[in-house]
Each structure stands twice: as structure tokens, then as C-alpha cells.
Design an enzyme around this catalytic site. Sequence first.
Site, PDB file in Angstrom:
ATOM      1  N   CYS A  88      11.718 -34.756  14.672  1.00  0.00           N
ATOM      2  CA  CYS A  88      11.634 -33.356  15.064  1.00  0.00           C
ATOM      3  C   CYS A  88      10.516 -32.587  14.375  1.00  0.00           C
ATOM      4  O   CYS A  88       9.616 -32.065  15.031  1.00  0.00           O
ATOM      5  CB  CYS A  88      12.969 -32.680  14.778  1.00  0.00           C
ATOM      6  SG  CYS A  88      13.063 -30.995  15.372  1.00  0.00           S
ATOM      7  N   HIS A 145      11.017 -26.584  13.283  1.00  0.00           N
ATOM      8  CA  HIS A 145      12.218 -27.151  12.683  1.00  0.00           C
ATOM      9  C   HIS A 145      12.658 -26.215  11.559  1.00  0.00           C
ATOM     10  O   HIS A 145      11.852 -25.843  10.710  1.00  0.00           O
ATOM     11  CB  HIS A 145      11.943 -28.552  12.121  1.00  0.00           C
ATOM     12  CG  HIS A 145      13.198 -29.265  11.720  1.00  0.00           C
ATOM     13  ND1 HIS A 145      13.948 -29.989  12.606  1.00  0.00           N
ATOM     14  CD2 HIS A 145      13.847 -29.335  10.530  1.00  0.00           C
ATOM     15  CE1 HIS A 145      15.006 -30.500  11.984  1.00  0.00           C
ATOM     16  NE2 HIS A 145      14.965 -30.107  10.724  1.00  0.00           N
TER      17      HIS A 145
END
Length: 320
Positions: A88, A145
Site C-alpha cells: 500500500c 497510507h
Amino acid sequence: MPGTTTLCLVSVSVILVCATVAMGRGSVAASLDSDASPARPNVLFIGVDDLRPSLASYGFDFMHTPSVTRLAERGTQFNNAYCQVAVCSPSRTSLLTGLRPDATRIWTIGPYFRETMPDGPAVKTLPQWFKEHGYNATGIGKIFHPGTSSGGPTRDEGGGDMPYSWSLPYFFCDQFTNDTVQSTAMQHFPNGTGCVQSEACVECFQKAGTWGHPVSLAATDCPDDCYPEGLISNEAVQRLNFYGREQARAERGGTTAQPFFLAVGFKRPHLAFKAPRKYFDLYPNSTVRLAKLQRLLIRHRCLTATCIDQRMDVGVAANL
């Protein structure tokens, strides 16, 4: 809403579809390079975490994705788009900075690109570019993130590359596997922002038996806005309506409203696989098509990580 809005659908770090949509009274040409342009388009940037292009517009006709199909039909769909890293934070960092992971020095979750790069504070992100060119740049949900990966105080909370990338405090909204909504507001951080869970939703999850239990898959009869996807959607619609009123007011006064860049990031289909039951009901188990690799492993009664590794070693995968 007067003017035009450019809408992009993104999966973690891959732009899948972009379209320019006329809103209100007609379409206008715009130049993003000119701050003086009276008709710069608004931008709605939608990110979806871990979304494979298993969508109807990509040939997966059993998928129920009518809105994406309509977007693809009136825009541009990218059929050869790949993420930089299958994790991610590094993939999102790469997309939002336009830099390769070897340049950002982000290959895993945790480090923050503005601290790993020698010129990190000077790096311009996508929303930051819009912000510095006269746009009202705001974000909802999961774009960067969260946590230390984007400058937050803990591994999982805060960050969002504030104050660099956004004009206003970021609206955090995620969910822990025990069904607790995850935001700096919900976790009572000082000056926390983001979604907050209602008592009715807590009671609904308790009744479903999922509250407080970190399960990986659950279908409940709780409404959409008990989940981050519903809360994020509600916040995005409220902001779009507000921008529409602002633009209409500016037009009546013979002026031009400040254009917006609105980034909306959804968590699902990232695990845990939790959603209202009505969405699971769209895909009865008997209609789900397994990937070739999964069919192969089931045929060979191979369901453990050790077995999978062994099968790969002896070349069973060649039967794919």
C-alpha cells in the site's frame, strides 16, 4: 454544478479510468497550466484500495459495476496499468509523487517519503500541486497510507501528508477488523478529524456478533453508513453539494468560484471483507469464478502455505 469536473478512478496506485464530465450548464475548455484561467475544471479523484480491474468494463461481465462502466464509456480506460510495488504505502507514495520507489526510498509500510528522501520536504505531491495552483484541495478516506507512512504520530493513525498536500484538515476514515471506525476523531486524538461511529451502528454490529471480534469476513444487516465506505460517500456528497452551491452563488454574482480537487479514498475491497449483506447477495457462491491458481490448488487438495510452496517447486503451476 456549473462547469466541468474531471473524475479519475484509481486502484491503490494505478489510474484505471478518467473522464471529464460536464456539470450543470454545459462544458467548458480549461487549462490546468494557467492560474488565471476562469474555467479550470474541478477534479474528483476516487481511490479504491486493492481493487483489481475485475470490472465489467474490463470484460468481467458477471461483476456488478455499472457506474464504472458508464465512466469508462464517456472517458478513457487504461488497459495496461501496473502498480510499482504490491504494498500500500510505497505504491500510493509513487502515484502521488510521480516518483519511483527507488527515488522515494519507500518499499514497505512505515517510513515517510519526506523523511527518507534528501529533498523530501521539497517534493510536490499531486494534491499539493493543485493546492499551490489555486485549488481547494481536500481529502477523504484513504489516499495516502495513514500513520507514520504519511507523517502521522503512530503507525496507523493520522498523517495524510498534512499540511503539505491539503488546504483543510484531512478527513480520516478507515476501519479496524473489530468493526471500530478508525479516525483521529474516533480515537480522540487532539484536534482529530474524520468519521465517527454512531451508537446505532455499534448496537447493530453487536447484534450481528461481529463487534469486538477481528474476523476477516462478515456480512451483516447494518446499513452502509456503519462502514467507512458509506461514511466516506456521505462526506463526499456533502462536499460536492457544498461546492455546487458555492459555484452557483459565484455565477449569480458574476464571479468565478475557487476550483476544487477532491480526493475520495475507499478502503474496500481491502481485507477484512466486511460489508452489508446486500452486496454479498449479488454474488452467490455458486456463481463465483475462482482464479486458475485457486482451482489448481483445490484440485490437488493443496490448502496450506507449505503445500502451495511445494507444489510450485515441483512445477504444478505449469498446468495453469
